[in-house]
Design a protein around this motif. Structure first.
Motif, PDB file in Angstrom:
ATOM      1  N   THR A   1      40.387  27.730  59.270  1.00 58.72           N
ATOM      2  CA  THR A   1      41.040  26.921  58.461  1.00 58.72           C
ATOM      3  C   THR A   1      41.419  27.828  57.151  1.00 58.72           C
ATOM      4  N   PRO A   2      42.548  27.342  56.312  1.00 60.67           N
ATOM      5  CA  PRO A   2      42.943  28.062  55.133  1.00 60.67           C
ATOM      6  C   PRO A   2      41.631  28.609  54.385  1.00 60.67           C
ATOM      7  N   GLU A   3      40.777  27.682  54.020  1.00 59.84           N
ATOM      8  CA  GLU A   3      39.655  27.891  52.985  1.00 59.84           C
ATOM      9  C   GLU A   3      38.858  29.186  53.745  1.00 59.84           C
ATOM     10  N   GLN A   4      38.513  29.008  55.157  1.00 61.47           N
ATOM     11  CA  GLN A   4      37.700  30.004  55.810  1.00 61.47           C
ATOM     12  C   GLN A   4      38.637  31.174  55.577  1.00 61.47           C
ATOM     13  N   ARG A   5      39.768  31.410  56.213  1.00 62.10           N
ATOM     14  CA  ARG A   5      40.574  32.571  55.914  1.00 62.10           C
ATOM     15  C   ARG A   5      40.531  33.004  54.563  1.00 62.10           C
ATOM     16  N   SER A   6      40.489  32.302  53.526  1.00 62.66           N
ATOM     17  CA  SER A   6      40.411  33.035  52.042  1.00 62.66           C
ATOM     18  C   SER A   6      39.018  33.612  51.829  1.00 62.66           C
ATOM     19  N   GLU A   7      38.242  32.684  52.225  1.00 59.94           N
ATOM     20  CA  GLU A   7      36.662  33.052  52.220  1.00 59.94           C
ATOM     21  C   GLU A   7      36.449  34.301  52.908  1.00 59.94           C
ATOM     22  N   LYS A   8      36.917  34.494  54.150  1.00 64.39           N
ATOM     23  CA  LYS A   8      36.818  36.124  54.696  1.00 64.39           C
ATOM     24  C   LYS A   8      37.429  36.992  54.125  1.00 64.39           C
ATOM     25  N   GLN A   9      38.583  36.860  53.773  1.00 65.14           N
ATOM     26  CA  GLN A   9      39.482  37.896  53.241  1.00 65.14           C
ATOM     27  C   GLN A   9      38.794  38.088  51.819  1.00 65.14           C
ATOM     28  N   LEU A  10      38.111  37.238  51.054  1.00 64.00           N
ATOM     29  CA  LEU A  10      37.511  37.580  49.683  1.00 64.00           C
ATOM     30  C   LEU A  10      36.366  38.600  50.024  1.00 64.00           C
ATOM     31  N   LYS A  11      35.733  38.032  51.071  1.00 67.81           N
ATOM     32  CA  LYS A  11      34.342  38.924  51.328  1.00 67.81           C
ATOM     33  C   LYS A  11      34.781  40.610  51.770  1.00 67.81           C
ATOM     34  N   LYS A  12      35.920  40.559  52.468  1.00 65.57           N
ATOM     35  CA  LYS A  12      36.462  41.855  52.871  1.00 65.57           C
ATOM     36  C   LYS A  12      36.920  42.605  51.742  1.00 65.57           C
ATOM     37  N   LEU A  13      37.624  42.041  50.946  1.00 67.42           N
ATOM     38  CA  LEU A  13      37.959  42.628  49.489  1.00 67.42           C
ATOM     39  C   LEU A  13      36.884  42.898  48.745  1.00 67.42           C
ATOM     40  N   THR A  14      35.829  42.121  48.475  1.00 67.40           N
ATOM     41  CA  THR A  14      34.776  42.486  47.816  1.00 67.40           C
ATOM     42  C   THR A  14      33.964  43.697  48.209  1.00 67.40           C
ATOM     43  N   THR A  15      33.851  43.848  49.405  1.00 62.80           N
ATOM     44  CA  THR A  15      33.116  45.121  49.889  1.00 62.80           C
ATOM     45  C   THR A  15      34.145  46.231  49.977  1.00 62.80           C
ATOM     46  N   GLU A  16      35.309  46.181  50.286  1.00 62.34           N
ATOM     47  CA  GLU A  16      36.363  47.119  50.448  1.00 62.34           C
ATOM     48  C   GLU A  16      36.601  47.688  48.877  1.00 62.34           C
ATOM     49  N   LEU A  17      36.711  46.933  47.805  1.00 66.51           N
ATOM     50  CA  LEU A  17      36.979  47.498  46.335  1.00 66.51           C
ATOM     51  C   LEU A  17      35.966  47.366  45.479  1.00 66.51           C
TER      52      LEU A  17
ATOM     53  N   LEU B   1      34.240  44.661  44.226  1.00 66.13           N
ATOM     54  CA  LEU B   1      34.627  43.695  43.129  1.00 66.13           C
ATOM     55  C   LEU B   1      33.460  43.151  42.438  1.00 66.13           C
ATOM     56  N   ASP B   2      33.640  42.945  41.228  1.00 65.87           N
ATOM     57  CA  ASP B   2      32.454  42.044  40.330  1.00 65.87           C
ATOM     58  C   ASP B   2      32.775  40.800  40.432  1.00 65.87           C
ATOM     59  N   ALA B   3      31.733  39.810  39.714  1.00 63.49           N
ATOM     60  CA  ALA B   3      31.614  38.727  39.925  1.00 63.49           C
ATOM     61  C   ALA B   3      33.235  37.881  39.168  1.00 63.49           C
ATOM     62  N   ASN B   4      33.560  38.621  37.990  1.00 61.38           N
ATOM     63  CA  ASN B   4      34.591  37.928  37.208  1.00 61.38           C
ATOM     64  C   ASN B   4      35.613  38.250  38.270  1.00 61.38           C
ATOM     65  N   GLN B   5      36.127  39.498  38.929  1.00 62.34           N
ATOM     66  CA  GLN B   5      37.197  39.571  39.619  1.00 62.34           C
ATOM     67  C   GLN B   5      37.335  38.746  40.913  1.00 62.34           C
ATOM     68  N   GLN B   6      35.953  38.587  41.441  1.00 63.14           N
ATOM     69  CA  GLN B   6      35.888  37.809  42.868  1.00 63.14           C
ATOM     70  C   GLN B   6      36.415  36.348  42.396  1.00 63.14           C
TER      71      GLN B   6
ATOM     72  N   ASP C   1      51.567  40.696  43.499  1.00 67.48           N
ATOM     73  CA  ASP C   1      51.159  41.996  43.718  1.00 67.48           C
ATOM     74  C   ASP C   1      50.904  42.386  42.311  1.00 67.48           C
ATOM     75  N   ALA C   2      51.808  41.542  41.211  1.00 69.05           N
ATOM     76  CA  ALA C   2      51.474  41.814  39.626  1.00 69.05           C
ATOM     77  C   ALA C   2      50.271  41.102  39.330  1.00 69.05           C
ATOM     78  N   LYS C   3      49.889  39.957  39.868  1.00 68.05           N
ATOM     79  CA  LYS C   3      48.782  39.299  39.472  1.00 68.05           C
ATOM     80  C   LYS C   3      47.400  40.324  40.114  1.00 68.05           C
ATOM     81  N   MET C   4      47.429  40.790  41.164  1.00 71.39           N
ATOM     82  CA  MET C   4      46.413  41.682  41.610  1.00 71.39           C
ATOM     83  C   MET C   4      46.127  42.896  40.737  1.00 71.39           C
ATOM     84  N   LYS C   5      47.428  43.470  40.363  1.00 72.78           N
ATOM     85  CA  LYS C   5      47.361  44.570  39.307  1.00 72.78           C
ATOM     86  C   LYS C   5      46.620  44.431  38.061  1.00 72.78           C
ATOM     87  N   ALA C   6      46.781  43.058  37.588  1.00 75.95           N
ATOM     88  CA  ALA C   6      46.016  42.686  36.329  1.00 75.95           C
ATOM     89  C   ALA C   6      44.691  42.327  36.648  1.00 75.95           C
ATOM     90  N   ILE C   7      44.385  41.857  37.774  1.00 73.56           N
ATOM     91  CA  ILE C   7      42.913  41.730  37.960  1.00 73.56           C
ATOM     92  C   ILE C   7      42.174  42.878  38.260  1.00 73.56           C
TER      93      ILE C   7
END
Length: 146
Positions: free
Chosen positions: A34-50, A52-57, A108-114
């Motif tokens: 589902t879109p929610e599951q894809r977003s959650e999976k992507q968030l977990k991957k970005l959290t480990t790769e980058l 991310l702190d709680a605010n950024q997450q 891209d600009a939003k990610m650069k700000a985060i």
């Protein structure tokens, strides 16, 4: 005895070759998330790769949800046009491409700000790798379908 040994080796070789082709998954065979599951999976991957702190997450999660909703809207609009038997004009295609490009630049600009500078550079390189992987998969799919 030699014939039996050669037959056994051939049988093992053929069996192992057949298993390799079965393990490759086609896009149709992958499980649908589902879109929610894809977003959650992507968030977990970005959290480990980058790292991310709680605010950024929280900010990235919101951005992923927005992007997913917009992508779904684009997908529905494309399907509606595809089902209407009216082909889009060249101007409509160009406008759609420009809209997608503008949306990508805004994300891209939003990610650069985060993200901080190091995280953004790493995220950008991940995006390029993913784009290259997608191109390779498309090439493989086109070769298989021809």
């Amino acid at each position: 005895m030699k014939k039996l040994f050669i037959a056994a080796i051939l049988l093992v070789g053929i069996a192992s070759f057949a298993q390799d082709t079965d393990q490759k998954t086609a896009p149709e065979q992958k499980e649908k998330l589902t879109p929610e599951q894809r977003s959650e999976k992507q968030l977990k991957k970005l959290t480990t790769e980058l790292s991310l702190d709680a605010n950024q997450q929280a900010q990235v999660k919101q951005l992923l949800a927005e992007r997913s909703a917009k992508a779904e809207k684009f997908r529905e609009a494309r399907e509606a046009k595809k089902n209407s038997d009216v082909k889009p004009t060249a101007a409509e295609k160009e406008a759609f491409k420009n809209e997608i490009k503008a949306e990508k630049e805004a994300n891209d600009a939003k990610m650069k700000a985060i993200l901080n500078a190091d995280q953004y550079a790493k995220w950008h390189s991940l995006q390029e790798k993913n784009k290259d992987k997608a191109r390779e998969k498309i090439k493989e799919y086109k070769k298989e379908s021809n």
